[in-house]
Enzyme design. Sequence first.
Site, short mmCIF file in Angstrom:
data_model
loop_
_atom_site.label_atom_id
_atom_site.label_comp_id
_atom_site.label_asym_id
_atom_site.label_seq_id
_atom_site.Cartn_x
_atom_site.Cartn_y
_atom_site.Cartn_z
N LYS A 14 -4.13 10.09 15.17
CA LYS A 14 -2.74 9.94 14.68
C LYS A 14 -2.14 11.28 14.26
O LYS A 14 -1.03 11.62 14.63
CB LYS A 14 -2.67 8.99 13.48
N ARG A 89 -0.83 0.91 5.08
CA ARG A 89 -2.20 0.48 5.39
C ARG A 89 -2.46 -0.93 4.87
O ARG A 89 -3.51 -1.48 5.16
CB ARG A 89 -3.19 1.45 4.76
N ARG A 128 -15.38 16.51 13.46
CA ARG A 128 -14.08 17.09 13.05
C ARG A 128 -14.28 18.15 11.96
O ARG A 128 -15.07 17.98 11.03
CB ARG A 128 -13.19 15.96 12.51
N ARG A 161 -14.40 17.27 6.12
CA ARG A 161 -13.86 16.45 5.03
C ARG A 161 -14.99 15.60 4.47
O ARG A 161 -15.76 15.03 5.25
CB ARG A 161 -12.75 15.53 5.56
N ARG A 172 -14.85 3.50 6.03
CA ARG A 172 -13.41 3.62 6.34
C ARG A 172 -13.04 2.73 7.53
O ARG A 172 -11.99 2.12 7.55
CB ARG A 172 -13.06 5.08 6.65
P1 AMP Z 1 -6.37 9.64 6.22
O1 AMP Z 1 -6.26 11.12 6.26
O2 AMP Z 1 -5.10 8.94 6.65
O3 AMP Z 1 -7.60 9.12 6.94
O4 AMP Z 1 -6.55 9.24 4.68
C1 AMP Z 1 -7.67 9.71 3.93
C2 AMP Z 1 -7.85 8.82 2.71
O5 AMP Z 1 -6.67 8.88 1.88
C3 AMP Z 1 -8.03 7.33 3.01
O6 AMP Z 1 -9.37 7.02 3.33
C4 AMP Z 1 -7.58 6.72 1.69
O7 AMP Z 1 -8.57 6.88 0.68
C5 AMP Z 1 -6.40 7.59 1.31
N1 AMP Z 1 -5.13 7.09 1.88
C6 AMP Z 1 -4.31 7.72 2.78
N2 AMP Z 1 -3.25 6.98 3.07
C7 AMP Z 1 -3.37 5.83 2.35
C8 AMP Z 1 -2.59 4.65 2.23
N3 AMP Z 1 -1.46 4.47 2.93
N4 AMP Z 1 -3.03 3.69 1.36
C9 AMP Z 1 -4.15 3.84 0.65
N5 AMP Z 1 -4.95 4.92 0.73
C10 AMP Z 1 -4.57 5.91 1.57
#
Ligand code: AMP
Length: 220
Positions: A14, A89, A128, A161, A172
């Site tokens: 994404k 989400r 990554r 990360r 996740r």
């Molecule tokens: P991402 O980079 O989108 O994979 O997000 C990394 C982490 O940030 C996720 O595993 C969640 O812990 C938190 N996070 C990001 N976006 C959201 C969201 N819309 N709702 C809840 N947690 C989020």
Amino acid sequence: MEAIVLLGAPGAGKGTVAGLIEEQTSFSHVSTGDILRAAVKEGHPLGCKARKDMEAGQLVSDDVIVGLVNELLDAGPPDACYMFDGFPRTLEQARKLDEALARKATQLRSVFLLEVPRELVVARLGGRRICRDCGAVYHVSNIPPQVEGVCDDCGGELYQRPDDAEATVLNRLAVFKEQTAVLIKYYESRGVLVRVDGACSRDETAAEIMASLGRTFQAQ
Ligand code: AMP
């Protein structure tokens, strides 16, 4: 004004695809994950609150995320177009997004679901690496930097990360599967869901999304 959403498992691409589309359109890329990581890095109280959940691969509370997104929308120009990545989400977040967009008289044009087989996602996330300074994204075998561990763009240190570690990735993915089924139904019933192939190259996925928006993608 309009908004689009990119939905997809962690590792579906994404962020990269959003970056490519942002370069060629007026959509601003809004990644809640990037906003949260910046808050953690700066030691912002919000980041401290979110950090544990993020490192465990759990979702941060809806209140925190919705508050963040509302702040961002309120601060933006009235004619801005947004491309949300990693948001919404949950169903609650989707409903709050609808309310926020209605306040801004912004139409949710399409929700793109990037579909990628699970094994590919696990392989992408395991390899990554991210630049600590500029956030550029690499992969140890698919997009290797010229010098191992060093960012080609700014010379910053590349790191993994903490939530890309294997055990957290599996969590996740489980969280994603559970939450997203509801979102897919929600957007499908509104006729805005568009499924795209996330397993091909990032250029191809971006081109598919651009075509659905009636635009031509210039390959990089
Ligand atoms: P991402 O980079 O989108 O994979 O997000 C990394 C982490 O940030 C996720 O595993 C969640 O812990 C938190 N996070 C990001 N976006 C959201 C969201 N819309 N709702 C809840 N947690 C989020």
